[in-house]
Design an enzyme around this catalytic site. Structure first.
Site, PDB file in Angstrom:
ATOM      1  N   LEU A 175       0.846  -1.202   0.000  1.00 17.19           N
ATOM      2  CA  LEU A 175       0.000   0.000   0.000  1.00 17.19           C
ATOM      3  C   LEU A 175       0.881   1.252   0.000  1.00 17.19           C
ATOM      4  O   LEU A 175       0.827   2.076   0.903  1.00 17.19           O
ATOM      5  CB  LEU A 175      -0.952  -0.007   1.202  1.00 17.19           C
ATOM      6  CG  LEU A 175      -2.140   0.949   1.083  1.00 17.19           C
ATOM      7  CD1 LEU A 175      -3.146   0.429   0.061  1.00 17.19           C
ATOM      8  CD2 LEU A 175      -2.836   1.151   2.432  1.00 17.19           C
ATOM      9  N   ARG A 198       4.685  -3.577   4.434  1.00 18.47           N
ATOM     10  CA  ARG A 198       5.720  -3.854   5.437  1.00 18.47           C
ATOM     11  C   ARG A 198       5.222  -3.494   6.830  1.00 18.47           C
ATOM     12  O   ARG A 198       5.478  -4.192   7.789  1.00 18.47           O
ATOM     13  CB  ARG A 198       7.012  -3.106   5.097  1.00 18.47           C
ATOM     14  CG  ARG A 198       7.912  -3.902   4.145  1.00 18.47           C
ATOM     15  CD  ARG A 198       8.997  -3.035   3.554  1.00 18.47           C
ATOM     16  NE  ARG A 198       8.416  -1.959   2.742  1.00 18.47           N
ATOM     17  CZ  ARG A 198       9.093  -1.217   1.878  1.00 18.47           C
ATOM     18  NH1 ARG A 198      10.383  -1.413   1.718  1.00 18.47           N
ATOM     19  NH2 ARG A 198       8.509  -0.269   1.177  1.00 18.47           N
ATOM     20  N   ARG A 255       6.332  -6.455 -10.590  1.00 20.12           N
ATOM     21  CA  ARG A 255       7.385  -7.091 -11.379  1.00 20.12           C
ATOM     22  C   ARG A 255       6.995  -8.558 -11.517  1.00 20.12           C
ATOM     23  O   ARG A 255       6.421  -9.145 -10.580  1.00 20.12           O
ATOM     24  CB  ARG A 255       8.737  -7.005 -10.675  1.00 20.12           C
ATOM     25  CG  ARG A 255       9.435  -5.660 -10.764  1.00 20.12           C
ATOM     26  CD  ARG A 255      10.054  -5.417 -12.147  1.00 20.12           C
ATOM     27  NE  ARG A 255      10.786  -4.159 -12.239  1.00 20.12           N
ATOM     28  CZ  ARG A 255      10.238  -2.988 -12.553  1.00 20.12           C
ATOM     29  NH1 ARG A 255       8.941  -2.909 -12.812  1.00 20.12           N
ATOM     30  NH2 ARG A 255      10.985  -1.900 -12.628  1.00 20.12           N
ATOM     31  N   GLU A 284      10.424 -11.027 -19.588  1.00 16.64           N
ATOM     32  CA  GLU A 284       9.896 -10.136 -20.638  1.00 16.64           C
ATOM     33  C   GLU A 284      10.906  -9.969 -21.772  1.00 16.64           C
ATOM     34  O   GLU A 284      12.098  -9.917 -21.501  1.00 16.64           O
ATOM     35  CB  GLU A 284       9.578  -8.769 -20.029  1.00 16.64           C
ATOM     36  CG  GLU A 284       8.454  -8.855 -19.024  1.00 16.64           C
ATOM     37  CD  GLU A 284       8.263  -7.576 -18.229  1.00 16.64           C
ATOM     38  OE1 GLU A 284       8.904  -6.559 -18.565  1.00 16.64           O
ATOM     39  OE2 GLU A 284       7.490  -7.606 -17.272  1.00 16.64           O
ATOM     40  N   HIS A 302       3.903  -4.729 -20.305  1.00 16.48           N
ATOM     41  CA  HIS A 302       4.613  -3.862 -19.350  1.00 16.48           C
ATOM     42  C   HIS A 302       4.376  -2.392 -19.684  1.00 16.48           C
ATOM     43  O   HIS A 302       5.329  -1.630 -19.906  1.00 16.48           O
ATOM     44  CB  HIS A 302       6.116  -4.189 -19.326  1.00 16.48           C
ATOM     45  CG  HIS A 302       6.770  -3.741 -18.038  1.00 16.48           C
ATOM     46  ND1 HIS A 302       7.781  -4.426 -17.414  1.00 16.48           N
ATOM     47  CD2 HIS A 302       6.530  -2.661 -17.234  1.00 16.48           C
ATOM     48  CE1 HIS A 302       8.140  -3.794 -16.303  1.00 16.48           C
ATOM     49  NE2 HIS A 302       7.394  -2.723 -16.169  1.00 16.48           N
ATOM     50  N   ALA A 304       1.816  -0.570 -17.807  1.00 16.92           N
ATOM     51  CA  ALA A 304       0.942   0.020 -16.786  1.00 16.92           C
ATOM     52  C   ALA A 304       1.360   1.434 -16.434  1.00 16.92           C
ATOM     53  O   ALA A 304       0.532   2.294 -16.166  1.00 16.92           O
ATOM     54  CB  ALA A 304       0.922  -0.853 -15.531  1.00 16.92           C
TER      55      ALA A 304
END
Lengths: 336, 336
Positions: A175, A198, A255, A284, A302, A304
């Protein structure tokens, strides 16, 4: 948006501009803004040379005075042996990417080299993409588009129904700058937001799960938008996918290697999860061939993070970081 | 979600249940919920018969006592000559659709026949679809998915960039139940919302445009979500598309005929607008063939309203309307 800053050295000899080594031009920002960049920096373009890096630096009389490099994840890995050992004066690495997993950050810390990333330049577009991929998978937009394109609608009739987005429980993995934007957008669709990160974020109204397995078990969808680190590599593994379950959907804009791709493909092929929207892959531009036949998987190359608007913002951001470095001011987005 | 109401007539003779004429079974709700419906209503299934409607009603001894029909836009038009003249006792028409353009409402008013539509059962899913189509067109999700599916990524490299959603000006055509949900969702993406509607809405923070041309001229995107009426037929015509301009995008989840489809196709082919996301067409399921070759058009087979969840809700809503009528209570969603 035009480059509105006045070039200070417009009529000077480019040799007098600050030197920045360019191992490989970050696409597409470098070529798009090459002329604007050239007013501010003297780029040493090792990628245009057949020489090895030490030979190139020697030929440019720059073996000892390169203090900054501008890099991309598509170029060489930034390690001691490959790059850093050849640049004894290096003090600053600016990358055009958010992810810095291709840079040996520990080694940079040891050598007191600052590293600056793209910060949240791409966050808006990444968040929009994640929501777009999620709506697409749940509502079968790309699959239905294929159906119409192939002429099946008039021959075979109605297309299978999709699922409502609202009321789904969306588990956001990470987040941060992107994840919190995704949460904000999905709240407008009446989704329930859960997350792991985390640390618990004190200021957000969403349910925190310290454990990824528990998050997956309670979520209808996992949206993966955390950085790739040693801890997150293959975090979305067989056990997490089992916990997500048969009705579950995976969206990955982070990733490829955050997900155990072989397991993901297996779960999709066996119908052990319901679908996926994937912008990133482990190797990729190679996409596992089994995915190409599946109608419940939306594949994105890839992209986004990438819009015209984002690259304008990125140009300004990279220029700002390099100018700050050469003016002895704080970097805009220091990672190290 | 199971049908949780206790069937009152479960063990009774179905002939004693209230009669409802079914000209054509509304797909897919009728077949999906046929068993649940059959606990509550005695459906006269004229669509299973080879007889004409008057012959069928005579054979069923129902020429004079059918008071309610359950209809869909995919069945016959509900006009005086075709239907109403054969049903002298008709008092209630319940449709499974939002749109009622296939029902002669003036004639229903004259005959004091109530009409109930699907109200906002589909609004959530329609709004989600409109946003999904918009993100898809701007960010080229379906086109990029095709690119990856065809193996082009590994051969031809990066796919062309899309455009950022946030900061675009979105002109919503019809700020009703669906349009206001679209606006709420897009506000989360930092879009600027403009709208036209029959009347200015006093309680919304968006800019009102009484004139569609002015709305188009000031918008980056037109999202069409108004009902089809005599006033809105071909409202999105050549002049409106010219006002929208070369960078403009059209999203239509309303009815195909709100747009002059021939002009829209022409504008798309000539690059006079930038793209379109179309869930509806003038001659469904026929889609203009020229559109199939365009990468900037997302085609959806009239699915914007349709999810599993929506059909559960619709079953409850239709049952509620019919039960209200037979109990002399107010209909849930009267149009007439």
């Amino acid at each position: 948006m035009a480059d509105t800053t006045t070039p200070k050295h417009n009529n000077s000899n480019p040799k007098n501009l600050p030197k920045v080594l360019l191992l490989k031009p970050p696409p597409p920002i470098y070529h798009r803004f090459e002329s604007q960049f050239s007013h501010h920096f003297n780029f040493l373009k090792s990628f245009e040379s057949q020489l090895s890096l030490p030979e190139f630096l020697a030929a440019e009389n720059s073996s000892d005075d390169v203090t900054a490099i501008f890099v991309t994840s598509l170029g060489p890995r930034i390690t001691a042996a490959d790059i850093l050992d050849h640049l004894p004066s290096l003090r600053c690495i600016v990358t055009s990417t958010i992810g810095v997993d291709f840079i040996d950050l520990d080694e940079c810390r040891r050598r007191r080299i600052s590293v600056a990333n793209a910060a949240d330049v791409f966050s808006t577009d990444c968040a929009d993409s994640a929501v777009g991929l999620l709506i697409d998978v749940l509502r079968k937009i790309s699959a239905a588009d294929r159906y119409v394109h192939r002429g099946n609608w008039s021959v075979s009739g109605a297309f299978p129904l999709g699922n409502r987005l609202g009321c789904r429980k969306i588990g956001i993995v990470g987040l941060g700058s992107i994840g919190s934007r995704i949460a904000k957008r999905l709240a407008g669709f009446n989704c329930r937001i859960l997350y792991t990160s985390r640390k618990k974020k004190p200021s957000v109204p969403y349910s925190f799960y310290p454990d990824i397995h528990e998050l997956a078990a309670d979520s209808d969808v996992l949206v993966i938008c955390c950085p790739l680190t040693d801890e997150t590599r293959h975090m979305i593994n067989r056990e997490v996918l089992l916990a997500l379950g048969k009705e579950g959907v995976v969206i990955n804009i982070s990733r490829g290697s955050v997900v155990d791709e072989k397991e993901l493909v297996k779960f999709l092929l066996e119908g052990q999860i319901a679908g996926a929207g994937l912008d990133v892959f482990e190797n990729e531009p190679i996409v596992p061939e089994e995915l190409l036949a599946l109608d419940n998987v939306v594949l994105s190359p890839h992209l986004a993070a990438c819009t015209d608007d984002a690259y304008h913002d990125l140009y300004e951001h990279v220029k700002g970081n390099l100018q700050a470095f050469f003016s002895n001011k704080p970097l805009r987005s220091p990672i190290v």
